[in-house]
Design an enzyme around this catalytic site. Structure first.
Site, short mmCIF file in Angstrom:
data_model
loop_
_atom_site.label_atom_id
_atom_site.label_comp_id
_atom_site.label_asym_id
_atom_site.label_seq_id
_atom_site.Cartn_x
_atom_site.Cartn_y
_atom_site.Cartn_z
N LYS A 230 17.91 34.77 -18.76
CA LYS A 230 19.04 35.37 -18.05
C LYS A 230 20.30 34.53 -18.14
O LYS A 230 20.25 33.33 -18.43
CB LYS A 230 18.64 35.66 -16.60
CG LYS A 230 17.67 36.86 -16.57
CD LYS A 230 17.37 37.40 -15.23
CE LYS A 230 16.47 38.64 -15.41
NZ LYS A 230 15.87 39.09 -14.17
N ARG A 270 7.72 36.45 -14.89
CA ARG A 270 7.93 37.44 -15.95
C ARG A 270 8.70 36.75 -17.06
O ARG A 270 9.82 36.29 -16.84
CB ARG A 270 8.72 38.62 -15.36
CG ARG A 270 8.99 39.76 -16.31
CD ARG A 270 9.78 40.85 -15.59
NE ARG A 270 10.06 41.97 -16.47
CZ ARG A 270 11.06 41.99 -17.34
NH1 ARG A 270 11.87 40.96 -17.45
NH2 ARG A 270 11.24 43.05 -18.11
N1 PMM Z 1 14.40 41.59 -15.03
C1 PMM Z 1 14.64 42.47 -16.01
C2 PMM Z 1 13.84 43.63 -16.15
N2 PMM Z 1 12.82 43.88 -15.31
N3 PMM Z 1 11.52 43.25 -13.47
C3 PMM Z 1 11.27 42.40 -12.46
N4 PMM Z 1 10.25 42.66 -11.61
N5 PMM Z 1 12.00 41.27 -12.27
C4 PMM Z 1 13.05 40.94 -13.08
O1 PMM Z 1 13.70 39.91 -12.84
C5 PMM Z 1 13.35 41.84 -14.16
C6 PMM Z 1 12.55 42.99 -14.31
C7 PMM Z 1 15.76 42.23 -16.96
O2 PMM Z 1 15.37 41.41 -18.01
P1 PMM Z 1 14.96 41.96 -19.49
O3 PMM Z 1 16.09 42.81 -20.01
O4 PMM Z 1 14.72 40.76 -20.29
O5 PMM Z 1 13.70 42.76 -19.36
#
Ligand code: PMM
Length: 306
Positions: A230, A270
């Site tokens: 991020k 995650r």
């Molecule tokens: N961040 C993203 C997408 N899904 N789900 C949860 N539970 N927590 C998060 O911090 C989260 C998520 C965005 O990141 P990406 O685009 O790399 O998937």
């Protein structure tokens, strides 16, 4: 003097039906989107995404989070049909291969189809705000549910990044989402909360949430965090000219963050790359005396919480 870092820790908790290890679980991200900030466009077809999911499992990921909608600031939403076409073949193939699958969606229709295709967890970044029907789907199917803190869709969320006290407000707003889920019939032992790093939050908000992560224990639920790749890490690691560290070069910092989160007692992290995070969490478990030598992780599996 007590150590501020570990003074406030999260109690170790589990989720019914999901593995219970001597360390937090590692959720590997498989974004099947043309425009995710972190890996958008990397997996063009379902075969690439499935191969990537299998590689994450081989690295030690415990479950895979399959998403078909980018939540990058400013992103536009796909049609439901597009989201379904992206995620369902990938979930079907990975679940058939024996993977534990989570679907990253805000839509009831997609959650329902994903559970039919073999998903076990619904990861809803809106905590049921974007499509309240999703809570009924989760309840009817007795699925596990991740309720993330969220205020608005990606096109406007950064305008909502305003708090008097970010930790108190995130806890209060998550409490309301948990209450809505329970009211819809979601089982309390199938619930997880997530502070939603980067969602309607500035870098300072994210760091404050991490520094005081233990305070989320007031919710009495397992906590998941997603910090991987991020922009607040990119800003932290910016070069002398202030240029953010490129997305794919933020991994080492994220491993440090995973280590600290493990120490504070998160239920899961995650991540986009699994191996280093799993290694870090094994170190934490061993350091804290929870893991036997060489047996932390899949080999040291404690069991399933049924
Ligand atoms: N961040 C993203 C997408 N899904 N789900 C949860 N539970 N927590 C998060 O911090 C989260 C998520 C965005 O990141 P990406 O685009 O790399 O998937």
């Amino acid at each position: 003097m007590p150590d501020r870092l570990t003074e406030h820790r999260l109690e170790r908790r589990s989720v019914r039906g999901l593995p219970v290890l001597d360390r937090p679980l590692v959720m590997g991200v498989v974004n099947v989107t043309p425009d995710s900030f972190s890996d958008g466009g990397r997996f063009r077809g379902p075969e690439d995404a499935v191969a990537h999911g299998l590689a994450l499992l081989a690295e030690g990921a415990d479950l895979l989070d399959i998403g078909g909608e980018s939540t990058r600031p400013g992103a536009t939403r796909p049609l439901v049909s597009e989201e379904l076409a992206r995620v369902i073949p990938v979930i079907t193939a990975l679940a058939e291969d024996g993977a534990l699958v989570s679907v990253d969606t805000m839509r009831a229709e997609v959650a329902d189809a994903a559970l039919d295709a073999g998903a076990t967890v619904v990861n809803d970044v809106s905590g049921g705000l974007a499509d309240p029907d999703i809570l009924r789907v989760v309840a009817d199917r007795d699925a596990a549910y991740v309720a993330m803190h969220w205020r608005a869709h990606a096109d406007t969320m950064q305008q909502r990044a305003s708090y008097a006290d970010v930790v108190t407000e995130v806890c209060e707003e998550l409490r309301r989402r948990v209450d809505a889920a329970l009211e819809a019939g979601v089982a309390p032992d199938r619930l997880v909360v997530d502070p939603g790093l980067g969602f309607a939050k500035t870098a300072d908000h994210n760091w404050e949430l991490l520094r005081r992560l233990g305070e989320l224990d007031v919710l009495g639920l397992p906590v998941l965090i997603g910090s991987s790749r991020k922009s607040f890490l990119g800003a932290l690691l910016a070069d002398d000219e202030g240029r953010p560290r490129p997305v794919l070069d933020r991994e080492d910092a994220n491993v440090a963050l995973t280590t600290l989160a493990g120490l504070l007692g998160v239920w899961a992290v995650r991540v986009h790359e699994a191996r280093a995070g799993v290694d870090a969490l094994k170190v934490v478990a061993r350091w804290q005396g929870r893991a036997e030598f060489g047996r932390s992780g899949a080999a040291g599996k404690v069991g399933e919480d049924e």
